[in-house]
Write an enzyme that holds these catalytic residues in place. Structure first.
Site, mmCIF file in Angstrom:
data_model
loop_
_atom_site.group_PDB
_atom_site.id
_atom_site.type_symbol
_atom_site.label_atom_id
_atom_site.label_comp_id
_atom_site.label_asym_id
_atom_site.label_seq_id
_atom_site.Cartn_x
_atom_site.Cartn_y
_atom_site.Cartn_z
ATOM 1 N N ILE A 17 0.980 -1.143 0.119
ATOM 2 C CA ILE A 17 0.017 0.027 -0.027
ATOM 3 C C ILE A 17 0.723 1.257 -0.096
ATOM 4 C CG2 ILE A 17 -1.946 1.343 1.234
ATOM 5 C CD1 ILE A 17 -2.640 -1.678 2.349
ATOM 6 N N LEU A 38 12.817 -3.043 4.657
ATOM 7 C CA LEU A 38 12.805 -4.254 3.660
ATOM 8 C C LEU A 38 12.181 -5.643 4.195
ATOM 9 C CD1 LEU A 38 15.551 -2.915 1.280
ATOM 10 C CD2 LEU A 38 12.904 -2.515 1.385
ATOM 11 N N ASN A 40 9.498 -6.903 4.429
ATOM 12 C CA ASN A 40 8.449 -7.554 3.719
ATOM 13 C C ASN A 40 8.373 -6.645 2.215
ATOM 14 O OD1 ASN A 40 6.691 -9.707 3.216
ATOM 15 N ND2 ASN A 40 4.906 -8.068 3.654
ATOM 16 N N ALA A 41 9.309 -6.385 1.662
ATOM 17 C CA ALA A 41 9.384 -5.733 0.631
ATOM 18 C C ALA A 41 10.599 -5.460 -0.069
ATOM 19 C CB ALA A 41 8.963 -4.001 0.644
ATOM 20 N N LEU A 88 3.822 -5.090 10.938
ATOM 21 C CA LEU A 88 3.863 -6.702 10.460
ATOM 22 C C LEU A 88 2.228 -6.685 10.408
ATOM 23 C CD1 LEU A 88 6.292 -8.225 12.993
ATOM 24 C CD2 LEU A 88 6.554 -7.596 10.520
ATOM 25 N N ASN A 104 6.803 -4.203 17.151
ATOM 26 C CA ASN A 104 6.902 -3.637 15.733
ATOM 27 C C ASN A 104 5.755 -2.533 15.729
ATOM 28 O OD1 ASN A 104 7.712 -2.773 13.072
ATOM 29 N ND2 ASN A 104 8.103 -4.818 12.487
ATOM 30 N N SER A 129 -7.225 -0.490 10.514
ATOM 31 C CA SER A 129 -7.861 -1.781 9.813
ATOM 32 C C SER A 129 -9.310 -1.693 10.381
ATOM 33 C CB SER A 129 -6.943 -2.859 10.192
ATOM 34 O OG SER A 129 -7.765 -4.237 9.745
ATOM 35 N N TYR A 154 -2.559 -9.261 16.044
ATOM 36 C CA TYR A 154 -2.506 -8.312 15.085
ATOM 37 C C TYR A 154 -3.312 -7.128 15.014
ATOM 38 C CZ TYR A 154 -3.082 -5.902 10.472
ATOM 39 O OH TYR A 154 -3.394 -4.811 9.620
ATOM 40 N N LYS A 158 -3.221 -3.018 16.472
ATOM 41 C CA LYS A 158 -4.071 -1.956 15.721
ATOM 42 C C LYS A 158 -5.007 -1.179 16.648
ATOM 43 C CE LYS A 158 -1.920 -2.196 11.785
ATOM 44 N NZ LYS A 158 -1.012 -1.316 11.050
HETATM 45 P P1 NAD Z 1 3.637 -4.605 3.612
HETATM 46 O O1 NAD Z 1 4.039 -5.524 4.412
HETATM 47 O O2 NAD Z 1 3.532 -4.651 2.205
HETATM 48 O O3 NAD Z 1 4.339 -3.228 3.945
HETATM 49 C C1 NAD Z 1 4.592 -2.895 5.166
HETATM 50 C C2 NAD Z 1 5.984 -2.297 5.059
HETATM 51 O O4 NAD Z 1 6.540 -2.055 6.369
HETATM 52 C C3 NAD Z 1 6.946 -3.378 4.146
HETATM 53 O O5 NAD Z 1 7.535 -2.721 3.153
HETATM 54 C C4 NAD Z 1 8.055 -3.503 5.555
HETATM 55 O O6 NAD Z 1 9.235 -4.076 4.937
HETATM 56 C C5 NAD Z 1 8.084 -2.261 6.254
HETATM 57 N N1 NAD Z 1 8.256 -2.625 7.591
HETATM 58 C C6 NAD Z 1 7.938 -3.537 8.505
HETATM 59 N N2 NAD Z 1 8.269 -3.323 9.817
HETATM 60 C C7 NAD Z 1 9.286 -2.083 9.743
HETATM 61 C C8 NAD Z 1 9.940 -1.480 10.695
HETATM 62 N N3 NAD Z 1 9.844 -1.716 12.080
HETATM 63 N N4 NAD Z 1 10.512 -0.150 10.196
HETATM 64 C C9 NAD Z 1 10.432 0.098 8.830
HETATM 65 N N5 NAD Z 1 9.898 -0.512 8.000
HETATM 66 C C10 NAD Z 1 9.196 -1.888 8.525
HETATM 67 O O7 NAD Z 1 1.944 -4.319 3.900
HETATM 68 P P2 NAD Z 1 0.815 -3.502 3.468
HETATM 69 O O8 NAD Z 1 -0.318 -4.389 2.841
HETATM 70 O O9 NAD Z 1 1.217 -2.343 2.424
HETATM 71 O O10 NAD Z 1 0.211 -2.736 4.714
HETATM 72 C C11 NAD Z 1 0.722 -1.659 5.025
HETATM 73 C C12 NAD Z 1 0.089 -1.137 6.425
HETATM 74 O O11 NAD Z 1 -1.438 -1.100 6.067
HETATM 75 C C13 NAD Z 1 0.222 -2.117 7.715
HETATM 76 O O12 NAD Z 1 0.548 -1.404 8.598
HETATM 77 C C14 NAD Z 1 -0.648 -2.938 7.669
HETATM 78 O O13 NAD Z 1 -1.158 -3.632 8.837
HETATM 79 C C15 NAD Z 1 -2.043 -1.961 7.177
HETATM 80 N N6 NAD Z 1 -3.140 -2.838 6.769
HETATM 81 C C16 NAD Z 1 -2.922 -3.645 5.619
HETATM 82 C C17 NAD Z 1 -3.898 -4.216 5.106
HETATM 83 C C18 NAD Z 1 -3.908 -5.270 3.936
HETATM 84 O O14 NAD Z 1 -5.076 -5.944 3.647
HETATM 85 N N7 NAD Z 1 -3.082 -5.179 3.074
HETATM 86 C C19 NAD Z 1 -5.292 -3.985 5.736
HETATM 87 C C20 NAD Z 1 -5.396 -3.151 6.920
HETATM 88 C C21 NAD Z 1 -4.396 -2.434 7.489
HETATM 89 C C1 WQD Z 2 -10.607 -12.981 2.552
HETATM 90 C C2 WQD Z 2 -11.874 -14.232 2.581
HETATM 91 C C3 WQD Z 2 -11.177 -16.076 3.719
HETATM 92 C C4 WQD Z 2 -7.489 -17.039 1.424
HETATM 93 C C5 WQD Z 2 -7.329 -10.015 6.429
HETATM 94 C C6 WQD Z 2 -7.046 -9.581 7.839
HETATM 95 C C7 WQD Z 2 -7.520 -8.265 7.927
HETATM 96 C C8 WQD Z 2 -6.963 -7.218 6.797
HETATM 97 C C9 WQD Z 2 -7.194 -7.887 5.509
HETATM 98 C C10 WQD Z 2 -5.038 -6.119 7.735
HETATM 99 C C11 WQD Z 2 -11.942 -14.798 4.042
HETATM 100 C C12 WQD Z 2 -11.075 -16.494 2.259
HETATM 101 C C13 WQD Z 2 -8.546 -16.525 1.771
HETATM 102 C C14 WQD Z 2 -7.465 -18.343 0.792
HETATM 103 C C15 WQD Z 2 -9.987 -18.369 1.308
HETATM 104 N N1 WQD Z 2 -5.597 -6.951 6.937
HETATM 105 N N2 WQD Z 2 -10.037 -17.022 1.702
HETATM 106 N N3 WQD Z 2 -8.904 -18.987 0.768
HETATM 107 O O1 WQD Z 2 -9.467 -12.446 6.287
HETATM 108 O O2 WQD Z 2 -10.562 -10.563 5.360
HETATM 109 O O3 WQD Z 2 -8.641 -9.773 6.066
HETATM 110 O O4 WQD Z 2 -6.460 -9.130 5.420
HETATM 111 O O5 WQD Z 2 -5.440 -5.341 8.543
HETATM 112 O O6 WQD Z 2 -7.008 -7.774 9.056
HETATM 113 O O7 WQD Z 2 -7.790 -10.304 8.717
HETATM 114 O O8 WQD Z 2 -8.827 -11.371 4.352
HETATM 115 O O9 WQD Z 2 -8.024 -11.836 1.962
HETATM 116 O O10 WQD Z 2 -7.220 -13.354 4.219
HETATM 117 O O11 WQD Z 2 -9.828 -13.399 3.327
HETATM 118 O O12 WQD Z 2 -11.045 -18.734 1.244
HETATM 119 O O13 WQD Z 2 -6.637 -19.026 0.374
HETATM 120 O O14 WQD Z 2 -10.992 -15.160 1.706
HETATM 121 O O15 WQD Z 2 -11.380 -17.120 4.449
HETATM 122 O O16 WQD Z 2 -13.186 -15.115 4.013
HETATM 123 P P1 WQD Z 2 -9.456 -10.961 5.669
HETATM 124 P P2 WQD Z 2 -8.329 -12.437 3.457
#
Ligand code: NAD
Ligand code: WQD
Length: 343
Positions: A17, A38, A40-41, A88, A104, A129, A154, A158
């Protein structure tokens, strides 16, 4: 608003993101400094952001828990605001490694805020989230609902960070914080050059489907088909990562009032796992073989956003539909079957 020369520090900006948001920030005219460890990137994501935008950014490889590094960044740059993505995010892993997640996500954010406070920087946008509403909340989720008790470390990290930021804003009215509660971000930039590149087996639905479609995985396991939903599979509010990225810029522009403000970023529409598979097949032309597997621990049957507040206050509304999300995911995955590794 004239944003030229405003410097934004983006923590975790090389991630999924963060990299899309950095792209929108650069295109809007902001200067961007990324700090990412880096974990997770790949820094390749940022190189491609520079390629797409034709603009340069500053990348610092480092950790938000490194207070001396943060102090140095704030002393040597005139930072206007911080967009805080670093952390994370794997729900299952957080059950195994709760201390890593609290260290973290929670302690890291405390360190970041301490450094910001020392440097008199008080504008912050935090990646929260929908999970903070907890498993008992009625749907659709709206911001007037109290925070719940998320079932994973996790999710709890948040909710705890949100509470910390509430308290920080109460303690000092110079703080202006936006808590952005994302629903389920998917998709990729329409160029197909940047996208989601999970390490190992994807935890999330769409990256898994995309890897099946491209031949990296054999079959999708659908976790449960006996939920009380339209077709028995879970329903979620999926939103395009570019809409989400644009929401961050809107939130950044809203950081004029003091206090801590939460906004849902979602479309307001719920899509089931089966609908997602069917739409992916239709858009990509690929067949997705699947099996129905047992429910996954901790999954909720259905949740989606009431996105009205973000529309009213930030002027933000998701613009892209499910076909756009899947088309862009597929373009990215098909062009980069192994993610950034061959970049
Ligand atoms: P991502 O893992 O791709 O990005 C997180 C980045 O943070 C990575 O590049 C990682 O290397 C870096 N990082 C981790 N710990 C660090 C630290 N201590 N110092 C510096 N860098 C660090 O994840 P994303 O999907 O891009 O998510 C970004 C944010 O959004 C996260 O906080 C995540 O919890 C939140 N979020 C994501 C989702 C989703 O579904 N992807 C949903 C809700 C919230
Ligand atoms: C979506 C649907 C699974 C994988 C998670 C975190 C949430 C947020 C986003 C950060 C669910 C189903 C999934 C697979 C499947 N992250 N599924 N087979 O669980 O809504 O949210 O990511 O904040 O906090 O909990 O997203 O993409 O994991 O799952 O059937 O191999 O797909 O059961 O119903 P989720 P998801």
């Amino acid at each position: 608003m004239d944003v030229l020369n405003r410097q934004i520090l983006v923590t975790g900006g090389a991630g999924y993101i963060g990299s899309h948001t950095v792209l929108v920030l650069l295109e809007t005219g902001y200067d961007v400094i990324v700090i990412d460890n880096l974990l997770n990137a790949s820094v390749e994501s940022l190189r491609r952001v520079e390629l797409i935008t034709g603009k340069t950014l500053t990348f610092i490889e480092g950790d938000i828990r490194d207070r001396a590094l943060l102090d140095n960044i704030f002393a040597t740059h005139d930072i206007y605001a911080v967009l805080h993505f670093a952390g994370l995010k794997a729900v299952g892993e957080s059950v195994e490694l709760p201390l890593s997640y609290y260290e973290n996500n929670l302690a890291g954010t405390v360190t970041l805020c301490q450094a910001m406070q020392s440097a008199a920087i008080f504008r912050l946008v935090f990646s929260s989230s929908a999970t903070v509403y907890g498993p008992e909340a009625p749907v659709p989720y709206h911001e007037q609902l109290p925070r719940g008790w998320p079932s994973s470390p996790y999710g709890m990290s948040k909710a705890m960070v949100e509470r910390v930021l509430d308290d920080v804003c109460i303690s000092d009215t110079r703080w202006s914080v936006a808590l952005l509660r994302y629903f389920n971000p998917i998709g990729a930039h329409e160029s197909g050059l940047i996208g989601e590149d999970p390490r190992g087996i994807p935890n999330n639905l769409l990256p898994f489907i995309a890897q099946v479609a491209v031949g990296r995985r054999e079959r999708l396991a659908i976790f449960g088909s006996d939920y009380p939903t339209r077709d028995g599979t879970c329903e979620r509010d999926y939103l395009h990562v570019m809409d989400l990225a644009e929401g961050h810029v809107k939130a950044l522009e809203s950081l004029e009032d003091s206090g801590c403000h939460a906004y849902n970023l979602g479309t307001g529409q719920a899509v089931s796992v089966m609908e997602m598979v069917g739409t992916f097949e239709a858009v990509s032309g690929k067949t997705i073989p699947y099996d129905v597997a047992p429910r996954r621990d901790g999954d909720l049957a259905a949740f989606w956003a009431d996105p009205a507040l973000a529309c009213e206050v930030l002027g933000w509304q998701a613009q892209r539909n499910l076909d756009d999300m899947i088309r862009d995911t597929w373009r990215w995955q098909a062009a980069n079957p192994d993610g950034y590794t061959n970049g």
